[in-house]
Design an enzyme around this catalytic site. Structure first.
Site, mmCIF file in Angstrom:
data_model
loop_
_atom_site.group_PDB
_atom_site.id
_atom_site.type_symbol
_atom_site.label_atom_id
_atom_site.label_comp_id
_atom_site.label_asym_id
_atom_site.label_seq_id
_atom_site.Cartn_x
_atom_site.Cartn_y
_atom_site.Cartn_z
ATOM 1 N N ARG A 27 0.847 -1.036 -0.112
ATOM 2 C CA ARG A 27 0.115 0.037 -0.121
ATOM 3 C C ARG A 27 0.782 1.232 0.242
ATOM 4 O O ARG A 27 0.326 2.344 -0.150
ATOM 5 C CB ARG A 27 -0.962 0.096 1.131
ATOM 6 C CG ARG A 27 -2.063 -0.951 1.276
ATOM 7 C CD ARG A 27 -2.688 -1.112 2.567
ATOM 8 N NE ARG A 27 -3.715 -0.019 2.625
ATOM 9 C CZ ARG A 27 -4.933 -0.107 2.242
ATOM 10 N NH1 ARG A 27 -5.495 -1.176 1.927
ATOM 11 N NH2 ARG A 27 -5.760 0.945 2.479
ATOM 12 N N TRP A 74 1.137 6.699 3.586
ATOM 13 C CA TRP A 74 1.433 6.840 2.214
ATOM 14 C C TRP A 74 0.912 8.276 1.923
ATOM 15 O O TRP A 74 -0.346 8.427 1.738
ATOM 16 C CB TRP A 74 0.924 5.816 1.299
ATOM 17 C CG TRP A 74 1.750 6.024 -0.246
ATOM 18 C CD1 TRP A 74 2.744 5.339 -0.526
ATOM 19 C CD2 TRP A 74 1.242 6.371 -1.392
ATOM 20 N NE1 TRP A 74 3.144 5.458 -1.820
ATOM 21 C CE2 TRP A 74 2.267 6.118 -2.531
ATOM 22 C CE3 TRP A 74 -0.076 6.988 -1.921
ATOM 23 C CZ2 TRP A 74 1.874 6.603 -3.698
ATOM 24 C CZ3 TRP A 74 -0.308 7.344 -3.160
ATOM 25 C CH2 TRP A 74 0.841 7.210 -4.175
ATOM 26 N N GLY A 101 -7.459 8.155 5.129
ATOM 27 C CA GLY A 101 -8.725 8.791 4.497
ATOM 28 C C GLY A 101 -8.571 10.371 4.551
ATOM 29 O O GLY A 101 -7.606 10.771 4.998
ATOM 30 N N GLU A 480 -4.383 4.671 -25.673
ATOM 31 C CA GLU A 480 -3.992 3.995 -24.500
ATOM 32 C C GLU A 480 -4.494 2.492 -24.234
ATOM 33 O O GLU A 480 -4.001 1.703 -23.926
ATOM 34 C CB GLU A 480 -4.844 4.661 -23.245
ATOM 35 C CG GLU A 480 -4.779 4.286 -21.670
ATOM 36 C CD GLU A 480 -3.361 4.161 -21.301
ATOM 37 O OE1 GLU A 480 -2.524 4.551 -22.046
ATOM 38 O OE2 GLU A 480 -3.249 3.379 -20.243
ATOM 39 N N LYS A 603 8.510 -0.143 -13.960
ATOM 40 C CA LYS A 603 7.489 0.732 -13.335
ATOM 41 C C LYS A 603 7.906 2.270 -13.599
ATOM 42 O O LYS A 603 6.884 3.123 -13.810
ATOM 43 C CB LYS A 603 6.978 0.267 -12.104
ATOM 44 C CG LYS A 603 5.951 1.007 -11.365
ATOM 45 C CD LYS A 603 4.603 0.869 -12.276
ATOM 46 C CE LYS A 603 3.456 1.623 -11.762
ATOM 47 N NZ LYS A 603 2.236 1.707 -12.768
HETATM 48 C C1 F6R Z 1 2.435 2.323 -19.545
HETATM 49 C C2 F6R Z 1 3.141 2.977 -18.354
HETATM 50 C C3 F6R Z 1 4.029 4.019 -18.726
HETATM 51 C C4 F6R Z 1 4.083 5.175 -17.931
HETATM 52 C C5 F6R Z 1 5.231 6.008 -18.355
HETATM 53 C C6 F6R Z 1 5.266 7.330 -17.463
HETATM 54 O O1 F6R Z 1 1.228 1.272 -18.585
HETATM 55 O O2 F6R Z 1 2.723 2.762 -17.114
HETATM 56 O O3 F6R Z 1 3.805 4.512 -20.167
HETATM 57 O O4 F6R Z 1 2.974 5.696 -18.318
HETATM 58 O O5 F6R Z 1 6.423 5.384 -17.970
HETATM 59 O O6 F6R Z 1 5.354 6.859 -16.153
HETATM 60 P P1 F6R Z 1 4.892 8.097 -15.073
HETATM 61 O O7 F6R Z 1 3.680 8.434 -15.133
HETATM 62 O O8 F6R Z 1 5.517 7.465 -13.762
HETATM 63 O O9 F6R Z 1 5.847 9.310 -15.443
#
Ligand code: F6R
Length: 608
Positions: A27, A74, A101, A480, A603
């Protein structure tokens, strides 16, 4: 999206609650704290940073308490600091509280308490809840009576847990919209914000429902309503293992994150709409919005796709010229930036290297910057002039789902805010607010299309190529939806505005090719139907997503998926991503792909 834990029983209570919040790590974490029964008073230990910092503090004290509450934060409001970490005390330091919350009316409550002589250590709404319960407790009655009276005065989505110095061996919790789960076992009572934190101790759990209060002692747990009426909790046996439990019983985080989108919307809207108006804190002055002549939205990947939605919205709703740039292109493109422009950066992580580099370029050029960011305390959130948090909670799956939806909603809120400030004729802010209120239920209904989406996904799981098409906002969503499919199912896609097909991509349509049409926009319906016919004439199979009040695609597309209309065209298009996220998920599943961690991807992309 914080983690909450509580324990009363014969074990070392502090160790139990720290172990519990460690199990809620998914989380998110930026600070953590614990409160426990000391020999003569309640003791609190808390610290910003990872849980190990708290563990070090606890190791020094080695407390031997039999009841304790703990919290891992968080941040959604306020920086992750020692002061903002939970638990918080009441005015008399006799009641400790942890909370998850947002208490929407906390400013009003705080003013009242300040008039009554209370002083506050932090800026948090949580401390206000602690003081309010403390003030009610002083009026007499039990701790649970005080919690009931205080709960009735608070509005918003929250769950909190308290312990009082004068009632050792007892923990009281209350819930309004934020999750709380109770754990039942002989001689011990537990609670947590999610099931995984209970599983090492018990598999017998019950969900505390909205407007219920629970009193935990060694003897057991008593649940009652805010009016004090005792209710029998519905105890059930959890048969998931703890990894499945982290995922809320879903097979993958991605599916969990898709399914939690109704709550994400509620969380994202909390405190931001009131009556018929939008109220966004901490933005630029009203005067500045009159001055802005152009918006440049800068982002990567999914966040870039949300940015395209922002362009459609700002140009249509506000007649505000808007450009959208890939961060990696923006910084090397020597962009022409008007000194009166606003640069909007969108990022889930707030750490994407290309976006940060583009942000720093704008700052050098003294351009005003606004961030739409999910992670509080991230580099982007700290470096932009102003920030709007998406409040979507931690997103674990590499493929972004709930963050995209929250980014779209924040852009819509921002559009309404600008229209409100500029008193724009022809824009009904109240209609927009009403449509936002309709959104959680419409999304809930969309998630219930899972079985239908799975069936289509399984039918086309081996497709060599899938088309994603639409017009205007639907064309943005098509991009998307296509990205979701390629990144997790590794299926090549062709995505473009539907009207572009005949200028080239139509050549790729063969017998049986799946073409997914976003068709929520009534303004372009007739033209879109012509595009559908063009695809079908070449043997394509058309799956269309439209609103349930529109029968015009019935009998036209091979398969029509219907979503509930929200009352706003932009939000309808945004909502249409939900079944398409599920389409990608189930196609990847049918192909046996590693859904939460697709090959070659990360990620957070912290390299340029
Ligand atoms: C696709 C995805 C990536 C992010 C991109 C930007 O599912 O997650 O295309 O959107 O790497 O990442 P952020 O939003 O963390 O700047």
């Amino acid at each position: 999206m914080c983690g909450i834990a509580g324990y009363v029983g014969k074990k070392n209570a502090v160790q139990v609650v720290i172990d519990q919040i460690a199990r809620l790590e998914y989380r998110g974490y930026d600070s953590a704290g614990v409160a426990f029964d000391g020999p003569s008073s309640i003791k609190v230990l808390k610290s910003a940073g990872k849980l190990d910092r708290l563990r070090e503090l606890v190791a020094k004290e080695d407390p031997q308490a039999t009841s304790a509450i703990a919290h891992s934060r968080w941040a959604t409001h306020g920086a992750p600091t020692d002061l903002n970490a939970h638990p918080h005390f009441d005015q008399a330091n006799k009641i400790a509280l942890v909370h998850n919350g947002i208490i929407e009316n906390y400013m009003e409550l705080k003013e009242e308490l300040v008039r009554a002589g209370h002083t506050f250590q932090s800026e948090t709404d949580t401390e206000v809840a602690a003081h309010l319960i403390g003030a009610e407790f002083e009026k007499g009655g039990s701790l649970e009576d005080a919690v009931r009276r205080a709960s009735r005065k608070m509005t918003g989505a929250f769950a909190f847990v308290v312990m009082a110095e004068s009632e050792p061996g007892k923990i009281v919790c209350a819930r309004n919209a934020s999750p709380l789960v109770l754990g039942f076992t002989e001689g011990e009572s537990l609670l947590a914000s999610d099931i995984p934190a209970l599983l090492p101790y018990t598999r017998r759990v019950a969900i505390l429902e909205n407007n219920q209060v629970a009193v935990l002692t060694e003897a057991g747990i008593e649940v009652s309503t805010l009016d004090g009426k005792v209710v029998e909790p519905e105890i059930f046996e959890v048969d998931w293992d703890s990894t499945a439990a982290e995922k809320g019983g879903f097979e993958h985080f991605m599916l969990k994150e898709i399914m939690e989108q109704p709550d994400v919307v509620r969380q994202c809207l909390a405190g931001r709409i009131a009556g018929n108006e939008v109220s966004l804190d901490g933005l630029f002055s009203d005067h500045m919005w009159q001055e802005i002549d152009r918006v440049n939205i800068i982002a990567c990947g999914t966040a870039y796709h949300a940015g395209l939605m922002g362009k459609t919205l700002f140009e249509q709703m506000l007649q505000l010229p808007t450009d959208v740039y890939f961060s990696s292109e923006f910084r090397y493109g020597d962009p022409l930036l008007s000194p009166r422009s606003l640069a909007v950066f969108i990022s889930q992580s707030g750490e994407t290297a290309d976006s940060l580099a583009a942000l720093r370029l704008c700052k050098q050029r003294r351009i005003r910057t606004l961030g739409i960011v999910n992670v509080v305390g991230s580099s982007m959130a700290r470096e932009v002039d102003r920030v709007l948090f998406t409040q979507a909670g931690p997103e674990i799956s590499v493929a972004s789902t709930k963050a995209y939806l929250a980014q779209g909603i924040v852009l819509f809120l921002l559009g309404l805010h600008i229209a409100q400030v500029k008193e724009m004729p022809g824009v009904s802010v109240s209609a927009g607010v009403q449509a936002l209120r309709n959104l959680p239920e419409a999304i809930q209904e969309a998630t219930e299309l899972a079985d239908e989406m799975k069936e289509i996904a399984e039918k086309f799981a081996q497709a060599p190529l899938v088309f994603f098409l639409g017009r205007r906002a639907d064309a943005n969503v098509a991009l998307e939806a296509a990205l979701k499919l390629k990144e997790i199912a590794y299926i090549p896609t062709q995505e473009c505005p539907a009207g572009e097909m005949k200028h080239g991509p139509l050549a790729l349509i063969e017998q049986g090719t799946l073409a997914v049409f976003g068709a929520t926009d009534p303004a372009t319906r007739d033209k879109l139907i012509s595009n559908i016919r063009e695809v079908q004439a070449r043997g394509g199979y058309v799956l269309a997503v439209t609103t349930s009040d529109d029968p015009s695609l019935d009998g036209v597309a091979e398969k029509v998926i219907k979503i509930r209309p929200t009352g706003d065209a932009f939000l309808n298009a945004l909502l249409s991503i939900v079944p398409l996220q599920m389409l990608a998920y189930y196609m990847a599943h049918a192909r046996g792909c590693e859904i939460d961690q697709p090959r070659n991807l990360a990620k957070s992309v912290t390299v340029e």
